[in-house]
Enzyme design. Structure first.
Site, PDB file in Angstrom:
ATOM      1  N   HIS A 290      -8.181   5.367  -5.070  1.00 41.45           N
ATOM      2  CA  HIS A 290      -6.796   5.333  -4.603  1.00 41.45           C
ATOM      3  C   HIS A 290      -6.342   6.774  -4.382  1.00 41.45           C
ATOM      4  O   HIS A 290      -6.282   7.563  -5.313  1.00 41.45           O
ATOM      5  CB  HIS A 290      -5.934   4.639  -5.657  1.00 41.45           C
ATOM      6  CG  HIS A 290      -4.523   4.415  -5.225  1.00 41.45           C
ATOM      7  ND1 HIS A 290      -4.169   3.448  -4.329  1.00 41.45           N
ATOM      8  CD2 HIS A 290      -3.369   5.038  -5.572  1.00 41.45           C
ATOM      9  CE1 HIS A 290      -2.858   3.477  -4.139  1.00 41.45           C
ATOM     10  NE2 HIS A 290      -2.346   4.437  -4.880  1.00 41.45           N
ATOM     11  N   ASP A 292      -3.177   8.692  -3.112  1.00 40.73           N
ATOM     12  CA  ASP A 292      -1.794   8.649  -2.641  1.00 40.73           C
ATOM     13  C   ASP A 292      -1.664   9.628  -1.485  1.00 40.73           C
ATOM     14  O   ASP A 292      -2.005  10.802  -1.619  1.00 40.73           O
ATOM     15  CB  ASP A 292      -0.849   8.997  -3.796  1.00 40.73           C
ATOM     16  CG  ASP A 292      -0.764   7.843  -4.791  1.00 40.73           C
ATOM     17  OD1 ASP A 292      -0.702   6.689  -4.344  1.00 40.73           O
ATOM     18  OD2 ASP A 292      -0.784   8.089  -6.008  1.00 40.73           O
ATOM     19  N   ASP A 402      -0.951  -0.561  -5.455  1.00 38.32           N
ATOM     20  CA  ASP A 402      -0.028   0.307  -6.193  1.00 38.32           C
ATOM     21  C   ASP A 402       1.399   0.273  -5.661  1.00 38.32           C
ATOM     22  O   ASP A 402       2.247   1.030  -6.107  1.00 38.32           O
ATOM     23  CB  ASP A 402      -0.581   1.752  -6.135  1.00 38.32           C
ATOM     24  CG  ASP A 402       0.176   2.703  -7.046  1.00 38.32           C
ATOM     25  OD1 ASP A 402       0.670   2.236  -8.080  1.00 38.32           O
ATOM     26  OD2 ASP A 402       0.286   3.892  -6.713  1.00 38.32           O
ATOM     27  N   HIS A 612       3.840   4.580  -0.076  1.00 35.12           N
ATOM     28  CA  HIS A 612       4.539   4.063  -1.264  1.00 35.12           C
ATOM     29  C   HIS A 612       5.012   5.099  -2.281  1.00 35.12           C
ATOM     30  O   HIS A 612       5.602   4.712  -3.300  1.00 35.12           O
ATOM     31  CB  HIS A 612       3.713   2.963  -1.948  1.00 35.12           C
ATOM     32  CG  HIS A 612       2.425   3.430  -2.572  1.00 35.12           C
ATOM     33  ND1 HIS A 612       1.201   3.220  -1.984  1.00 35.12           N
ATOM     34  CD2 HIS A 612       2.172   4.075  -3.719  1.00 35.12           C
ATOM     35  CE1 HIS A 612       0.256   3.723  -2.749  1.00 35.12           C
ATOM     36  NE2 HIS A 612       0.812   4.245  -3.814  1.00 35.12           N
TER      37      HIS A 612
HETATM   38 ZN   LIG Z   1      -0.337   5.043  -5.318  1.00 31.50          ZN
END
Ligand SMILES: [Zn+2]
Length: 1078
Positions: A290, A292, A402, A612
């Protein structure tokens, strides 16, 4: 029968008569605690396995020569630029910084003769920061993470020749989670320095390394299996035998220890063969990373994180044949493609081999609460098109592990984008109610469904521990339907992905399941799609969940970083308007080219900013400085495109005009009738259908003014038009009277438009959360005396100042415009807030004389209803919710809507409607929301239930009519709107989007094959939740009409005759149509 025991061989008779010595029981806890000591650091580390991990280590010159070039400022130069610089000698132990700077190291390695024949040679680099290994030809090889996490790079065999070999290491002065001071979510420390701790050639003892993992996992079995199981006792015994067999300094003893381990983990854990037992697995491991797209670091760093993380994963795939890896976010693939072409080619090869799985189908892992319906569509359209054009395949699984809650139309939009599955796990973070399912069918407002799986290990960054595998069964909540689950493992959030340790641990977990049992059997080698394929066969038996997957945490994200949210709303409105007008222009004038490239670039920016951690407001200050610039670029392009279009339409922008010269630009698809100011003092009525509206004189009836303002007593004003009478006192509305309905809306003694302030200190996640207890700290803000602001023939308004603190204040203008017959009038409020608070939450309240246990909120392509009471903990958990352009509280026959131009947080408690305005968290951005804010909202009373009146007024409030001027001829071209829903159509239908077909030959960017001819795509939805029929009429030269999905694939042909076709929609259906032009 029964009772007979088969004859057994008798034991040999050498059982001694007398006990030779006392034998004691293993005291479980003591023998268990001993295990950890054997392989961990601490006082015995020089006496245990840990001291035998390496056969030899060399550092310093002549074997490791280091030199460095410091990139200037916060620049991130390319490889080519960096290696052309002058490098200066440097040694281990030096410090590098400050935060966000980049340092390029030239590393010359020379393997000493005595190491040349060792079994495993690695280069270990630990700069306590992130880094990337490059070969001397400029190909990124593998990422590095400091602090011992990922510090090994395996030396190629070609380095064993005794000669010098050069690699480069690009060191980034940030950790995996940025540069937070102290706590990682605190604002970054601008002056963090990183020490280079290690740069050495290591001959690793592979037996020691493998034994380390063996005993780690068997030790976990001893610690985590139930004490009343033989499996736990056996693990304890095996571990202790290993420890007793180990001899310090004797490398042969390591082999003997490993042999003992086989008794528990089986014989096959040294290779992928362990997965070939043919026994039915329950847990499917999938590597994941993951990243971001921004968060505690800026976008620019993410681009490097992608290169680092995915290079590491490709390297692992070369070494672990069972390893499969899934990764989402088309944007990140695009960055890699543009900035690291050779790394992208490596990924592409792995994708073709079926090892690296692009997943998710969306542009980024976006927020789903706040983006508009069309934004969600574009997340899929841009995402799937990228995957299709680069990898020849679309994604089947929507992947948002997430994101902070999941809005109710997603299953429908997924189905319309070719996806039938959805993965998340964030609801495991709920801090009030436990979400009851692991695998289920998730149902949208329109009834569309997707299979949803929430991994029971409750993480998307599993360390592939024994416990993660165990919890994949023990926390599984849908065992009645299906016992399988996904285990999503790998370092994440800041990127990284799985390490070799993860893969080794999982091999042993599988070995335990097949040898001893009790642990659910984990399998590797499948894709996420394989997993869902199995589920899909039995999906008919799965339980269902209707409507939004409300996340019971992070409710502050509907409000934090107000300016960013306002930019998102403005950009969405702008793009909608531009696409409509550019479509009209491109059909009107063939010499005008639909600006697809510009629109794509604008959309990609807007979609990226919906990531997000960006749109929700949970990133650091640097990110919002970047996003402000990115949005500014979007608006700049928009302005340029708008001017081009206006030229084609033959109109000009003006500040002020006359009724005769002026026209109004309207981008909404229904008959519009509105008062527009045409000069400082005069107003006119813009009225009609289509893009260009004629102006008419605003008529007064006799001597009565259209709208009046009276001071009824000192500081008390009454604003009135033909429909409403509004009493304002010290900035609050103490009476709102609907003259036509003969109804007072403000309960006696209450005040609407009352500002209230709350203490806002959530349990931990400042920017993210507002906690339930903040409601107990409500304080109404008193205001100064209200004064007259303007009295014009078409509008009156009053102004009030409200002091929040010595530093913060609000200037509020409450206006009422002339009411036009047939148009519902509303009270408009615009505020200018000077905001410099610390951990306070500003809201504005509207107590209304309406009773209902449910309120309605606009969501993407529809309405979501939520309780206005706190009956159960599930109701109470929704004390703050997400709303788009309106929230509505209606009872039978009457209701009130609150419209807004840029806000997303709302609450309705009993009969009090409450719009959330501004927060002031101090982490991770110490200056979040500080400064000046302009916010508009309106109170719209309405007879009857929530209807198209509110839907349309909310649209109009966000898409105000623009004043233009043009010769009469310009108007002539649109005596009829080029495309619209006819008057007899259901008013619940909204023609939301008008755009050109993605692959039309005249505008195709070549991403996917161009299609002959030109086309227009329309998106229409039912906004109110009922069967909705209507007719689309167009003046364009249309030849055929197709119903299409969101990716513009043709689904079925629609009958088109005399410039019209019929639409017939399910409640809350989103329908797209492609009009093929002649
Ligand atoms: Zn995230």
């Amino acid at each position: 029968m029964g009772g007979q025991t088969p004859a057994q061989e008798r034991p040999r008779s050498d059982y001694p008569l007398r006990a030779p010595k006392p034998v004691g029981q293993m005291i479980s806890n003591i023998y268990r605690d001993r295990i950890n000591q054997f392989y961990s650091g601490g006082q015995y580390e020089h006496q245990t396995l840990r001291s035998m991990m390496n056969e030899a280590v060399v550092s310093g010159e002549p074997h490791v020569q280091l030199s460095v070039w410091h990139a200037p400022g916060q620049t991130r130069p390319t490889f080519k630029d960096a290696v052309s610089q002058v490098f200066n000698r440097v040694t281990v132990g030096e410090w590098f910084g400050p935060s966000w700077t980049t340092h390029w190291f030239k590393v010359v390695l020379k393997v000493p003769a005595e190491l040349r024949d060792k079994r495993l040679l690695e280069f270990h680099w630990d700069s306590n920061s992130e880094g990337l290994v490059w070969n001397e030809h400029g190909h990124p090889l593998q990422g590095l993470t400091g602090g011992g996490e990922r510090v090994e790079w395996i030396l190629p065999d070609s380095f064993r020749d005794g000669k010098e070999h050069t690699i480069y290491i690009e060191m980034a002065c940030n950790g995996m989670f940025g540069n937070g001071s102290g706590d990682s979510i605190q604002p970054p420390d601008p002056n963090r320095w990183f020490r280079l701790d290690k740069a050495e050639i290591v001959a690793v003892d592979p037996d020691a390394r493998q034994l380390y993992i063996d005993i780690w996992i068997i030790g976990d079995a001893a610690r985590e299996f139930p004490q009343d199981s033989w499996e736990q006792h056996k693990a304890l015994k095996v571990c202790n035998e290993i420890i007793d067999t180990f001899e310090l300094g004797n490398r042969e003893s390591l082999k003997a220890c490993r042999k003992l381990a086989e008794d528990y983990i089986g014989h096959h854990v040294n290779s992928a063969k362990v997965y070939d037992s043919g026994k039915e697995p329950l847990v499917f491991g999938i590597g994941h990373c993951h990243i971001d797209s921004c968060w505690l670091w800026p976008f620019a760093e993410t681009k490097r994180k992608v290169a680092r993380s995915w290079s590491s994963q490709c390297d692992l795939m070369d070494r672990y044949p069972e390893y499969n890896f899934a990764c989402s976010q088309a944007q990140q693939y695009k960055w890699l493609k543009e900035l690291y072409p050779s790394a992208f080619d490596r990924v592409k090869k792995k994708v073709a081999e079926g090892r690296f799985h692009p997943i998710g189908g969306s542009w980024v892992e976006h927020d789903t609460n706040m983006p508009s319906g069309e934004s969600l569509v574009r997340q899929f359209l841009y995402g799937q098109r990228f995957f299709e054009s680069n990898f020849g395949k679309r994604c089947q699984t929507f992947w948002l592990p997430d994101t902070f809650g999941y809005s109710s139309q997603l299953p429908q939009l997924c189905r319309l984008s070719g996806m039938t599955r959805f993965l998340t796990q964030k609801l495991s973070w709920n801090n009030i109610n436990r979400f009851p399912h692991t695998t289920f069918n998730w149902v949208a407002l329109d009834g569309s469904q997707v299979i949803c799986h929430m991994p029971p290990s409750e993480t998307y960054t599993a360390e592939a521990h024994f416990g993660d595998v165990k919890r994949s069964m023990s926390q599984h909540k849908s065992l009645d339907q299906d016992a399988t689950s996904l285990l999503v493992f790998g370092k994440g959030d800041g990127g990284g992905g799985p390490t070799w340790q993860h893969l080794e641990k999982l091999r042993r977990c599988r070995g335990i399941s097949d040898t001893v049992g009790l642990l659910p059997r984990v399998h590797m080698g499948n894709s996420v799609d394989d997993f869902f394929d199995r589920l899909e066969r039995k999906a008919a038996s799965f339980v269902t969940w209707y409507g939004e997957l409300y996340f019971e945490l992070h409710r502050g994200t509907y409000t934090t970083q107000s300016n960013n949210k306002r930019n998102n709303r403005r950009a969405e409105v702008t793009l909608r308007d531009l696409e409509l007008l550019a479509t009209i222009a491109s059909i009107k004038d063939k010499s005008y080219t639909y600006p697809k490239k510009d629109l794509d670039a604008m959309w990609e920016t807007v979609l990226l900013c919906q990531f997000h951690d960006c749109l929700p407001g949970s990133s650091i200050e640097m990110v919002y400085r970047d996003s402000d610039e990115m949005y500014a670029e979007v608006f700049k392009t928009a302005h340029r495109l708008f001017k081009d279009i206006m030229k084609v339409l033959g109109v000009a922008e003006v500040q002020s005009t006359t009724v005769a010269d002026g026209i109004a630009l309207n981008t909404l698809p229904w008959h519009r009738k509105e008062v527009v100011a045409i000069s400082e003092h005069d107003a006119a009525v813009a009225c009609g259908n289509g893009p260009l509206l004629k102006l008419r004189t605003l008529k007064t009836s006799g001597d009565e003014p259209l709208v009046s303002l009276d001071q009824v007593s000192k500081g008390v004003f009454v604003l009135a038009n033909e429909q409403l009478k509004v009493k304002v006192e010290a900035g609050t509305i103490t009476s709102l009277y609907d003259k036509l309905a003969e109804r007072e809306l403000i309960p006696k003694g209450h005040k609407a438009n009352q500002y209230v302030i709350f203490d806002d200190k959530p349990l931990y996640w400042q920017a993210w959360d507002v906690e339930v207890y903040h409601l107990d700290t409500r304080k109404p803000l008193p205001s100064s005396e209200t004064q007259v602001h303007e009295i014009k023939s078409h509008r009156v308004s009053v102004v009030t100042h409200t002091k929040i603190s010595d530093a913060s204040s609000i200037k509020t203008i409450i206006s009422l415009s002339a009411a036009l017959p047939g148009q519902q009038s509303y009270v408009e409020i615009s505020s200018e807030v000077e905001w410099h608070e610390t951990m306070k939450f500003l809201k504005v309240e509207f107590p209304v004389d309406i009773r209902n246990t449910e309120a309605s909120y606009e969501t993407q392509f529809g309405i979501v209803k939520r309780p206005t009471h706190y009956n159960t903990t599930w109701d109470m958990a929704k004390f703050e919710v997400c709303s788009h352009r309106f929230a509505d509280l209606s009872e039978h026959g009457y209701g009130v809507s609150i419209l807004n131009d840029s806000k997303y947080g709302f609450a309705t408690a009993g009969n009090v409607m409450r719009l959330s305005l501004l927060r002031s968290p101090k982490a991770p951005d110490a200056h979040a929301d500080m400064g000046t804010h302009h916010i508009r909202w309106a109170i719209l009373p309405h007879r009857g239930a929530l209807s198209h009146v509110t839907v349309r007024k909310a649209f109009e409030f966000n898409n105000p009519i623009k004043l233009l001027s043009a010769p009469a001829a310009a108007l002539q071209q649109f005596t009829q709107p080029p495309v619209h829903l006819t008057e007899d159509s259901s008013p619940a239908l909204v023609l939301d989007t008008v755009k050109r077909g993605e692959d039309d030959e005249d505008i195709s960017t070549g991403e996917l094959p161009a299609k002959p001819g030109r086309s227009v795509v329309l998106r229409i939805y039912d906004s109110l939740g009922g069967r909705a029929r209507g007719t689309v009429a167009t003046t364009w030269p249309v030849k055929r009409v197709w119903k299409v999905n969101l990716l513009e694939d043709e689904l079925e042909e629609v009958v088109f005759r005399d410039g019209r076709f019929a639409v017939d929609l399910r409640p809350f259906e989103v329908a797209s149509f492609k009009l093929e032009l002649a």
